[in-house]
Design a protein around this motif. Structure first.
Motif, PDB file in Angstrom:
ATOM      1  N   TRP A 176       0.833  -1.213   0.000  1.00 53.03           N
ATOM      2  CA  TRP A 176       0.000   0.000   0.000  1.00 53.03           C
ATOM      3  C   TRP A 176       0.865   1.260   0.000  1.00 53.03           C
ATOM      4  O   TRP A 176       0.627   2.200  -0.771  1.00 53.03           O
ATOM      5  CB  TRP A 176      -0.926  -0.021   1.227  1.00 53.03           C
ATOM      6  N   ILE A 177       1.898   1.273   0.845  1.00 51.45           N
ATOM      7  CA  ILE A 177       2.757   2.450   0.949  1.00 51.45           C
ATOM      8  C   ILE A 177       3.493   2.719  -0.358  1.00 51.45           C
ATOM      9  O   ILE A 177       3.568   3.868  -0.818  1.00 51.45           O
ATOM     10  CB  ILE A 177       3.757   2.282   2.110  1.00 51.45           C
ATOM     11  N   VAL A 178       4.058   1.674  -0.961  1.00 46.37           N
ATOM     12  CA  VAL A 178       4.775   1.871  -2.228  1.00 46.37           C
ATOM     13  C   VAL A 178       3.818   2.421  -3.281  1.00 46.37           C
ATOM     14  O   VAL A 178       4.180   3.291  -4.082  1.00 46.37           O
ATOM     15  CB  VAL A 178       5.424   0.559  -2.710  1.00 46.37           C
ATOM     16  N   ALA A 179       2.564   1.949  -3.265  1.00 43.86           N
ATOM     17  CA  ALA A 179       1.573   2.434  -4.231  1.00 43.86           C
ATOM     18  C   ALA A 179       1.259   3.910  -4.004  1.00 43.86           C
ATOM     19  O   ALA A 179       1.303   4.717  -4.943  1.00 43.86           O
ATOM     20  CB  ALA A 179       0.294   1.605  -4.131  1.00 43.86           C
ATOM     21  N   ALA A 211       1.597  -0.344 -12.599  1.00 40.33           N
ATOM     22  CA  ALA A 211       2.373  -0.781 -11.437  1.00 40.33           C
ATOM     23  C   ALA A 211       1.632  -0.471 -10.141  1.00 40.33           C
ATOM     24  O   ALA A 211       1.580  -1.301  -9.224  1.00 40.33           O
ATOM     25  CB  ALA A 211       3.746  -0.107 -11.441  1.00 40.33           C
ATOM     26  N   ILE A 212       1.027   0.717 -10.070  1.00 45.75           N
ATOM     27  CA  ILE A 212       0.260   1.088  -8.878  1.00 45.75           C
ATOM     28  C   ILE A 212      -0.936   0.164  -8.706  1.00 45.75           C
ATOM     29  O   ILE A 212      -1.239  -0.277  -7.590  1.00 45.75           O
ATOM     30  CB  ILE A 212      -0.188   2.557  -8.971  1.00 45.75           C
ATOM     31  N   ALA A 213      -1.622  -0.149  -9.808  1.00 46.74           N
ATOM     32  CA  ALA A 213      -2.782  -1.053  -9.738  1.00 46.74           C
ATOM     33  C   ALA A 213      -2.373  -2.426  -9.220  1.00 46.74           C
ATOM     34  O   ALA A 213      -3.079  -3.035  -8.397  1.00 46.74           O
ATOM     35  CB  ALA A 213      -3.433  -1.166 -11.108  1.00 46.74           C
ATOM     36  N   ILE A 214      -1.246  -2.934  -9.687  1.00 42.24           N
ATOM     37  CA  ILE A 214      -0.761  -4.244  -9.232  1.00 42.24           C
ATOM     38  C   ILE A 214      -0.440  -4.193  -7.740  1.00 42.24           C
ATOM     39  O   ILE A 214      -0.795  -5.105  -6.978  1.00 42.24           O
ATOM     40  CB  ILE A 214       0.482  -4.665 -10.043  1.00 42.24           C
ATOM     41  N   LEU A 215       0.215  -3.124  -7.309  1.00 42.45           N
ATOM     42  CA  LEU A 215       0.537  -2.973  -5.887  1.00 42.45           C
ATOM     43  C   LEU A 215      -0.734  -2.877  -5.039  1.00 42.45           C
ATOM     44  O   LEU A 215      -0.804  -3.449  -3.944  1.00 42.45           O
ATOM     45  CB  LEU A 215       1.389  -1.718  -5.684  1.00 42.45           C
ATOM     46  N   GLN A 216      -1.740  -2.185  -5.538  1.00 42.97           N
ATOM     47  CA  GLN A 216      -3.005  -2.072  -4.803  1.00 42.97           C
ATOM     48  C   GLN A 216      -3.698  -3.428  -4.681  1.00 42.97           C
ATOM     49  O   GLN A 216      -4.241  -3.770  -3.624  1.00 42.97           O
ATOM     50  CB  GLN A 216      -3.910  -1.057  -5.495  1.00 42.97           C
ATOM     51  N   LEU A 217      -3.665  -4.205  -5.753  1.00 46.77           N
ATOM     52  CA  LEU A 217      -4.255  -5.551  -5.703  1.00 46.77           C
ATOM     53  C   LEU A 217      -3.496  -6.443  -4.734  1.00 46.77           C
ATOM     54  O   LEU A 217      -4.101  -7.218  -3.976  1.00 46.77           O
ATOM     55  CB  LEU A 217      -4.270  -6.163  -7.104  1.00 46.77           C
ATOM     56  N   LEU A 218      -2.170  -6.346  -4.757  1.00 47.99           N
ATOM     57  CA  LEU A 218      -1.360  -7.129  -3.822  1.00 47.99           C
ATOM     58  C   LEU A 218      -1.667  -6.727  -2.379  1.00 47.99           C
ATOM     59  O   LEU A 218      -1.723  -7.584  -1.486  1.00 47.99           O
ATOM     60  CB  LEU A 218       0.125  -6.919  -4.118  1.00 47.99           C
ATOM     61  N   LEU A 220      -4.563  -5.552  -1.167  1.00 53.36           N
ATOM     62  CA  LEU A 220      -5.862  -6.103  -0.774  1.00 53.36           C
ATOM     63  C   LEU A 220      -5.786  -7.606  -0.561  1.00 53.36           C
ATOM     64  O   LEU A 220      -6.353  -8.141   0.402  1.00 53.36           O
ATOM     65  CB  LEU A 220      -6.908  -5.767  -1.833  1.00 53.36           C
ATOM     66  N   LEU A 221      -5.084  -8.303  -1.439  1.00 49.64           N
ATOM     67  CA  LEU A 221      -4.968  -9.758  -1.313  1.00 49.64           C
ATOM     68  C   LEU A 221      -4.205 -10.131  -0.044  1.00 49.64           C
ATOM     69  O   LEU A 221      -4.633 -11.030   0.706  1.00 49.64           O
ATOM     70  CB  LEU A 221      -4.252 -10.328  -2.541  1.00 49.64           C
ATOM     71  N   THR A 222      -3.106  -9.443   0.215  1.00 45.55           N
ATOM     72  CA  THR A 222      -2.304  -9.779   1.390  1.00 45.55           C
ATOM     73  C   THR A 222      -3.044  -9.445   2.677  1.00 45.55           C
ATOM     74  O   THR A 222      -2.986 -10.207   3.649  1.00 45.55           O
ATOM     75  CB  THR A 222      -0.957  -9.026   1.346  1.00 45.55           C
ATOM     76  N   LEU A 223      -3.751  -8.326   2.702  1.00 49.53           N
ATOM     77  CA  LEU A 223      -4.527  -7.989   3.891  1.00 49.53           C
ATOM     78  C   LEU A 223      -5.687  -8.968   4.087  1.00 49.53           C
ATOM     79  O   LEU A 223      -6.055  -9.287   5.229  1.00 49.53           O
ATOM     80  CB  LEU A 223      -5.045  -6.556   3.804  1.00 49.53           C
ATOM     81  N   TYR A 224      -6.258  -9.463   2.989  1.00 51.13           N
ATOM     82  CA  TYR A 224      -7.302 -10.490   3.111  1.00 51.13           C
ATOM     83  C   TYR A 224      -6.733 -11.748   3.772  1.00 51.13           C
ATOM     84  O   TYR A 224      -7.367 -12.335   4.663  1.00 51.13           O
ATOM     85  CB  TYR A 224      -7.868 -10.817   1.730  1.00 51.13           C
ATOM     86  N   LEU A 225      -5.538 -12.143   3.342  1.00 51.81           N
ATOM     87  CA  LEU A 225      -4.892 -13.306   3.945  1.00 51.81           C
ATOM     88  C   LEU A 225      -4.562 -13.049   5.412  1.00 51.81           C
ATOM     89  O   LEU A 225      -4.670 -13.949   6.254  1.00 51.81           O
ATOM     90  CB  LEU A 225      -3.622 -13.659   3.170  1.00 51.81           C
ATOM     91  N   ALA A 226      -4.188 -11.804   5.728  1.00 51.66           N
ATOM     92  CA  ALA A 226      -3.943 -11.443   7.126  1.00 51.66           C
ATOM     93  C   ALA A 226      -5.231 -11.568   7.936  1.00 51.66           C
ATOM     94  O   ALA A 226      -5.225 -12.042   9.073  1.00 51.66           O
ATOM     95  CB  ALA A 226      -3.397 -10.020   7.215  1.00 51.66           C
ATOM     96  N   GLY A 227      -6.345 -11.142   7.330  1.00 54.52           N
ATOM     97  CA  GLY A 227      -7.634 -11.279   7.994  1.00 54.52           C
ATOM     98  C   GLY A 227      -7.989 -12.728   8.268  1.00 54.52           C
ATOM     99  O   GLY A 227      -8.521 -13.065   9.333  1.00 54.52           O
ATOM    100  N   ARG A 228      -7.654 -13.593   7.315  1.00 60.21           N
ATOM    101  CA  ARG A 228      -7.879 -15.035   7.526  1.00 60.21           C
ATOM    102  C   ARG A 228      -7.004 -15.548   8.670  1.00 60.21           C
ATOM    103  O   ARG A 228      -7.454 -16.353   9.501  1.00 60.21           O
ATOM    104  CB  ARG A 228      -7.566 -15.804   6.242  1.00 60.21           C
ATOM    105  N   LEU A 238     -15.472  -6.414   4.228  1.00 58.61           N
ATOM    106  CA  LEU A 238     -16.195  -5.310   3.600  1.00 58.61           C
ATOM    107  C   LEU A 238     -15.309  -4.064   3.521  1.00 58.61           C
ATOM    108  O   LEU A 238     -15.351  -3.325   2.523  1.00 58.61           O
ATOM    109  CB  LEU A 238     -17.465  -4.996   4.392  1.00 58.61           C
ATOM    110  N   SER A 239     -14.494  -3.850   4.546  1.00 54.45           N
ATOM    111  CA  SER A 239     -13.595  -2.688   4.520  1.00 54.45           C
ATOM    112  C   SER A 239     -12.591  -2.809   3.376  1.00 54.45           C
ATOM    113  O   SER A 239     -12.205  -1.793   2.782  1.00 54.45           O
ATOM    114  CB  SER A 239     -12.863  -2.548   5.855  1.00 54.45           C
ATOM    115  N   LEU A 240     -12.185  -4.027   3.044  1.00 57.08           N
ATOM    116  CA  LEU A 240     -11.271  -4.225   1.921  1.00 57.08           C
ATOM    117  C   LEU A 240     -11.981  -3.945   0.593  1.00 57.08           C
ATOM    118  O   LEU A 240     -11.374  -3.404  -0.338  1.00 57.08           O
ATOM    119  CB  LEU A 240     -10.721  -5.653   1.933  1.00 57.08           C
TER     120      LEU A 240
END
Length: 286
Positions: A176-179, A211-218, A220-228, A238-240
């Motif tokens: 997120w920060i790099v994006a 590149a920013i779009a890819i970083l944003q997707l990464l 969301l995906l990584t935070l989803y895995l963190a949520g799991r 829902l926040s994601l």
């Protein structure tokens, strides 16, 4: 220089009038504190980390301006900074930097040994980031590490341990920060190139939006895995989703790569941090 004018210049030096940096550093730290506690964290630790976030971000701004004092005058956005205009001297800036870092260190001493040891890494990252713009096209990655280091520190302070799942939160925040800092660098790209300042905005070139779009997707995906990993439920998910909508809006803003629009896209990330925090709070609240 009158006292009030000097005070104003020092406040400008630490970006007191521009709290966005403090907020972007604070949100992930709050995520981590709430997740580590499994609800509302220890109030004493909450106060320490909120104050520490302000102090370290302020100190980081000083290091950044000291490192860039030779080139800021050639950049439209930074030409009025106190070290450029002479409103603050280098000695005064260094004195304020060491004062802020000393106060931050005193705060850390009220936690535990693990958190204190992690704070050493935080100081190194925060102090070296501004100079990375001279040596690598990826200074945003170093900033991401510095801005994410509050996450393991929060877990260490709250639980005394570093569970494996926290590194997913760390990594998601890093993407997120790099994006968002690439968007920030897009504002100055035309000035940075002749000044010899490096950034991911320059590195990505015409592929910056992709590149920013890819970083944003990464992110969301990584935070989803963190949520799991931490069993965060529908409110967090829902926040994601809402964050994904905000990312889409940011992509719309930067579509023409205009300075002001890119800066608005950068500022919009404050809402991303807030939305995710609200999702975490609601999860534990319900």
């Amino acid at each position: 220089m009158p006292k009030t004018s000097k005070t104003s210049a020092l406040l400008q030096l630490i970006r007191f009038d521009k709290p966005i940096g403090t907020l972007l550093l604070l949100w992930p730290t709050l995520w981590a504190l709430w997740i580590a506690a499994g609800s509302v964290p220890d109030i004493r630790l909450l106060a320490i980390f909120v104050a520490g976030t302000f102090l370290t971000r302020s100190a980081g701004c000083i290091v950044n301006d000291l490192a860039d004092r030779r080139v800021d005058g050639a950049v439209k956005r930074t030409s009025g900074r106190p070290l450029v205009t002479g409103a603050v001297t280098e000695k005064e800036a260094l004195a304020l930097f060491f004062t802020l870092m000393l106060l931050a260190f005193v705060l850390v001493l009220f936690t535990n040994a693990l958190t204190v040891s992690l704070s050493v890494v935080a100081v190194v990252l925060a102090s070296t980031y501004p100079f990375m713009k001279r040596y690598t096209q990826l200074p945003q990655l170093v900033l991401g590490l510095a801005f994410s280091w509050g996450i393991p520190m929060a877990f260490a302070a709250q639980t005394g341990t570093l569970p494996a799942g926290l590194w997913l939160v760390f990594l998601g925040n890093l993407w997120w920060i790099v994006a968002y800092d690439t968007k920030y660098a897009m504002v100055d790209r035309d000035d940075d190139i002749p000044a010899g300042v490096k950034s991911t905005a320059i590195l990505f070139g015409r592929h910056d939006r992709l590149a920013i779009a890819i970083l944003q997707l990464l992110c969301l995906l990584t935070l989803y895995l963190a949520g799991r990993a931490f069993s965060l439920g529908p409110c967090f998910n829902l926040s994601l989703v809402v964050s994904g909508g905000l990312f889409g809006y940011q992509q719309y803003l930067i579509r023409h790569r205009e300075r002001d629009a890119c800066f608005r896209a950068f500022l919009n990330n404050n809402w991303v941090g807030l939305v995710i925090f609200v999702g975490i709070v609601l999860h534990y609240g319900t």
